[in-house]
Design an enzyme around this catalytic site. Structure first.
Site, short mmCIF file in Angstrom:
data_model
loop_
_atom_site.label_atom_id
_atom_site.label_comp_id
_atom_site.label_asym_id
_atom_site.label_seq_id
_atom_site.Cartn_x
_atom_site.Cartn_y
_atom_site.Cartn_z
N GLU A 230 -3.20 3.95 2.67
CA GLU A 230 -4.47 4.63 2.41
C GLU A 230 -4.49 5.94 3.17
OE1 GLU A 230 -8.47 2.29 2.05
OE2 GLU A 230 -8.28 2.97 4.11
N HIS A 272 -13.73 3.07 3.39
CA HIS A 272 -13.24 2.49 4.65
C HIS A 272 -13.42 3.48 5.79
CE1 HIS A 272 -10.42 -0.31 2.21
NE2 HIS A 272 -11.62 -0.84 2.37
N GLU A 293 10.94 9.82 0.25
CA GLU A 293 12.15 10.43 0.83
C GLU A 293 12.88 9.47 1.73
OE1 GLU A 293 10.71 13.97 2.67
OE2 GLU A 293 10.33 14.93 0.71
#
Lengths: 608, 433
Positions: A230, A272, A293
């Site tokens: 998140e 949140h 990556e």
């Protein structure tokens, strides 16, 4: 810390009396065919005792303790503490559990635990080598083994998402709501979940995404890891480091949500508490890029999340790393009674019937009349008695008659047995209800029974066509005085004003006074014998009451019922309760001491 | 929720009172702070604060933005008359600070402390997961950033007291003892007052007493229940230039009253796409998906409801959104996405009951505005909830498409946004295995 924290024997102590969550845990146990319930004990600071709950098709008792220490002492096998305490008390209760040697894992549900408190919890857990899940979470689940609280919702959902038996996927996310969504996605795209944890949406969760990913890395049965990150915080960057340093070798499918934030004005707080990017590094885009990556499998958007999970899974199956878990049929859970009823699947006969009042309507109703209309129409206590006792709306003269009767019989001084007994009880220090009933209990054939008796006897005589003189003769032959006739002091020449008034009222308003007329004929004969054998107030009320019912159009059957049910006695009890209460309050106000009958009131004749 | 900025005025009050327990010169200092707002009675203020008329003063806006010196928004060494005039000239005026424009509403007044420019120090404390870091520099004021290498850092682990920690001190010469004492006390106040960020830049000396000049502070508002006494009367101002709409304030007021969570931010009141999504996590993904598909400019709001809100609260929430989205017509019509994941314990039928009530009330407005509705949800009683939505679709007069857990959570977004012709038949959640 051992990577496995839950097993099929794991038992928890539940802090907080959360009946639904507890039942859902036990239902999950049933789905997994657990032998031992996953709830060992409940801590409820308010009270102790036992909680009865379903365990599969039968019922079990779960002990409730007032404090955590006693629960832990009595249930040494429970190593999980599931904390439903509010944000105010979550800290203290969690710390107590963490510091107890029995507890290895604590889950903290409360949202709004102060950040410093959460950091102390996290640091303490780390120091003690324990795991904290939360705060601000729904918990987690180990498929086929153990479920925290409300995780994964309904029984149906648990079965649909194949959570009753283990699969090969380890899952971790911040969001509790989304974790359930993801269990569904995982079930549809793999052989199912092995374990799933929602760490909670706060800035400082007790355990982190990486903590759980590393656990999954160390659990051989977990073949692939799925995670949901998140926006906000740098937690996902630690996952990047772990990927780079090969601490994570299992395939990791991960997506960081909040990619929309770049389009939003600064300062939008997502749902949140922790979801706010403090810097460019904390944005969802940056984190997704860095994860990709570093070798994680990152979809292009949440739309493709399931697809990536599916691809990864199929790959592992092809390589022979995953041998798809066998499907296990879950036992069907008997439907809850209330649910079945709601869905119209069952019907049930009732144990009670009521036809007089209904508090389940928009407004309380007496005999289908809303209470507001009862008050507006000023039908008074007489009208309410009409509705609740006779199920009829009474005309105003009848209401007035009932109220007058109540007024007339409300009290008759302290000497009568009812008031006397109540006074004695009150002076013995008894509460008002005990004092009242000790008075009321004297009401019967000799005290207060005349109203009922007069109505019964006069009505019977009148209906069976007995002439007044026949009636008097019959009563005499049976050896009983005619109820409602006679007064201690009043007489023809010194009439009781109450009776005079009552008679006049009934004559004026009632359509029918047949029984009163009959009684007055009887009175003529009795007073001729003795001046004080008049129709007394009790008799007058009882007899006029019957006339009132006739005047209001009650059928003969209805009148018989009302009289035989004892409604007249009831009317006297209601009225006299007013007076008895008066005497009780009077005595208590006057602080009268315990009453003892003086010796000179008692004739001791034991030697006789 | 969680970390929130506070005004310098309250920040200093909390700090000075806290510090006075450790350092004598801070005793009574919090009384010499005054806040002027648009409705402040200046005569009364001067009467309650006699020092205003006796001392030289500093005046500056107190609205959670910094670099006030650079923007000419600080008045130094003024008397009370000058200070009043200075405030009057600026009160309710619009200014732009950096990229933000807003009205000046709050001004802090405090005693002016003359000091040497080479005696400006910097201290900040920031919280991290495992420790608080104290940043301390002998080069404070406007020079701190260009001299960041001079800043000394000290980490205080969460489970340690500052008293057990050796401070990493910059070269402050004979002021070392005072500064060290000050920083230790500061950290104690920081911990006890549930600060999450604190920056004093600069602080200086008046004789041997430390004087904090400019202060930035953030508190953890979830600690309000244990900090009532320490914080005193405290409101959390919105950031400079930000104001909430009436509707946002309304939803906040409901949110504060319930154990459930209800959030609403208006992004673009004329946007065509409105989200009414359940869940703090899911709501973000729905917003992401709208943006991913290239419709960020059309997205009207961000919001969420969660934690099993009552039917009434859900009704009020839905009504607020429906009202906002039907105020101005758009020839292309509008889209309402009633989305959500598979709830753990939120009762879908119950919350949908509130939404359905609101939709029914807005029936004619929804038709006028050509609203199309897409629903996706799972969780306790979802079948009943979805069935009720479908049933509503028969009479509402606007199209409602309803999906459950068998459809991928965000698939409804692409269904709603892509033209009918090129909708690839929607991605089901389940792949074949």
């Amino acid at each position: 810390m051992k990577p496995e924290i839950f097993s099929k024997d794991t038992q928890a102590i539940i802090y907080g009396y959360h009946v639904n969550a507890i039942q859902r845990m036990l239902d999950f146990d049933f789905a997994c065919s657990r032998k031992k319930p996953s709830v060992a004990a409940i801590v409820n600071p308010g009270s102790d005792g036992w909680h009865k709950a379903f365990f599969g098709k039968g019922e079990i008792l779960i002990p409730i303790y007032r404090d955590f220490a006693s629960a832990a002492e009595n249930h040494p096998e429970a190593d999980v503490m599931l904390n439903f305490a509010s944000f105010r008390s979550a800290f203290e209760s969690t710390m107590e559990a963490l510091n107890h040697p029995n507890i290895k894992t604590a889950a903290v549900i409360a949202e709004g635990v102060p950040e410093r408190r959460a950091r102390i919890i996290a640091a303490t857990a780390k120091k003690l080598d324990k795991i904290v899940i939360g705060p601000a979470t729904v918990g987690g689940i180990k498929a086929g083994c153990f479920k925290i609280g409300n995780t994964a919702g309904t029984y149906e959902n648990i079965i649909e998402s194949k959570l009753h038996r283990p699969g090969s996927v380890g899952f971790v996310s911040k969001s509790g709501g989304l974790s359930n969504e993801c269990y569904n996605i995982i079930a549809r795209n793999t052989d199912g979940l092995y374990e799933g944890i929602a760490i909670g949406g706060d800035a400082y969760p007790g355990s982190t995404l990486l903590d759980h990913i590393l656990r999954y890395e160390a659990i051989p049965q977990v073949k692939m890891i799925v995670a949901l990150g998140e926006i906000g915080g740098t937690e996902e960057l630690k996952i990047v480091d772990a990927l780079k340093s090969k601490k994570i070798r299992k395939p990791l499918v991960i997506w960081v949500t909040g990619t929309c934030s770049k389009m939003f004005p600064a300062g939008v707080q997502f749902g949140h508490a922790g979801a706010k990017a403090g810097s460019e590094l904390e944005t969802a885009d940056a984190k997704n890029r860095a994860l990709k990556e570093a070798g994680a499998i990152v979809p292009d958007s949440f739309d493709d999340y399931g697809m990536k999970i599916n691809e990864t899974y199929k790959n592992l199956v092809k390589k022979g790393i995953i041998k798809p878990a066998e499907e296990v049929e879950a036992p069907s859970l008997p439907m809850d009674f209330n649910q079945a009823l709601k869905e119209g699947k069952i019907r049930k006969s009732t144990t009670f019937i009521t036809t007089i009042s209904n508090e389940k309507k928009e407004e309380l109703e007496y005999r289908n009349i809303p209470i507001s209309r009862i008050i507006e129409s000023e039908m008074g206590i007489g009208g309410v008695i009409g509705l609740l006792w006779f199920k009829k709306e009474l005309p105003s003269y009848a209401r007035k008659f009932l109220e007058t009767s109540i007024i007339l019989t409300a009290d008759h001084g302290p000497a009568v047995s009812g008031a006397h007994n109540a006074i004695v009880a009150a002076r013995a220090g008894k509460d008002i209800i005990s004092s009242l009933v000790s008075g009321l209990l004297t009401i019967g054939p000799r005290f207060g029974g005349a109203i009922d008796g007069a109505a019964q006897e006069f009505k019977r005589a009148h209906e069976s066509g007995l002439k007044p003189e026949q009636f008097i003769k019959e009563m005499k032959s049976r050896g009983i005085p005619i109820p409602g006739i006679g007064h201690r002091v009043k007489s023809v020449t010194n009439p009781d004003m109450r009776v005079t008034q009552l008679k006049a009222f009934c004559k004026k308003h009632f359509k029918n006074t047949a029984l009163l007329d009959y009684a007055l004929e009887v009175e003529k004969l009795t007073t001729a014998k003795k001046g004080n054998l008049i129709l007394n107030v009790d008799g007058c009320i009882g007899i006029c009451f019957v006339d009132m019912l006739n005047s209001c159009g009650f059928s003969k059957k209805e009148i018989d019922d009302i009289v035989n049910l004892g409604c007249l006695n009831a009317l006297f009890v209601v009225a006299r309760s007013i007076g008895i209460f008066g005497h009780i309050f009077d005595q208590k106000r006057l602080k009268q001491p315990l009453y003892r009958t003086p010796y000179d009131e008692i004739a001791y004749m034991t030697d006789l | 929720m969680a970390q929130k900025g506070i005004r310098e005025y309250e920040g200093k009050k909390i700090l000075f009172d806290g510090l006075s327990e450790f350092i004598a010169s801070f005793k009574g200092r919090s009384a010499k702070l005054a806040l002027v707002r648009p409705d402040t009675d200046l005569k009364k203020l001067a009467k309650e604060n006699p020092w205003l008329e006796k001392e030289r003063l500093v005046v500056k806006p107190d609205q959670l933005f910094g670099k006030r010196g650079k923007h000419g928004l600080i008045c130094l060494n003024a008397d009370w008359k000058t200070a009043q005039k200075w405030i009057a000239e600026r009160m309710n005026k619009t200014v732009t600070v950096g990229k933000t424009t807003g009205e000046l509403k709050d001004f802090l007044i405090e005693p002016f402390t003359p000091h040497k420019e080479d005696e400006e120090f910097y201290v900040a404390i920031r919280s991290y997961r495992e420790y608080d870091t104290i940043y301390l520099s002998d080069k404070g004021g406007i020079y701190v950033e260009e001299n960041w290498e001079r800043v000394k850092e000290t980490n205080v682990p969460v489970l340690s007291s500052i008293d057990e920690i050796e401070l990493n001190m910059p070269a402050v010469g004979d002021r070392k003892k005072e500064i060290e004492n000050f920083v230790r006390a500061l950290h104690k106040v920081y911990v006890k007052g549930h600060f999450t960020y604190l920056e004093i830049n600069p602080f200086t000396f008046s004789g041997s007493d430390i004087v904090p000049l400019d202060l930035v502070a953030r508190l953890d508002d979830t600690a309000a229940f244990e900090c009532g006494k320490i914080w005193g009367e405290l409101e959390f101002p919105s950031s400079f230039g930000q104001h909430y709409t009436k509707e946002e304030m309304f939803i906040r007021s409901i949110d504060e009253k319930t154990g459930a969570s209800l959030k609403l931010t208006i992004l673009n009141p004329e946007g065509r796409i409105w989200n009414m999504v359940a869940g703090g996590g899911a709501s973000v993904i729905y917003a992401d998906t709208v943006c991913d598909l290239g419709f960020s400019k059309e997205l009207a709001n961000y919001g969420e409801y969660s934690g099993d809100p009552s039917t009434e609260d859900t009704y009020q929430y839905a009504k607020t959104i429906l009202d906002l989205m039907t105020r101005k017509k758009d020839p292309r019509g509008k889209i309402l996405i009633i989305g959500g994941g598979i709830a753990n314990f939120t009762d879908v039928a119950k919350t949908f009951k509130g939404i359905i009530k609101a939709l029914t009330e807005y029936k004619s407005k929804l038709i006028e505005n050509k609203v199309r509705i897409f629903v996706r949800r799972g969780g306790p009683n979802y079948k009943e909830g979805l069935a009720n939505m479908r049933k509503l679709g028969e009479t509402l007069g606007v199209p409602i498409e309803v999906y459950g857990p068998e459809t991928h959570m965000t698939a409804v977004v692409s269904m709603a946004l892509k033209e009918k012709s090129n909708v690839k038949k929607t991605a089901k959640t389940g792949g074949e295995k």
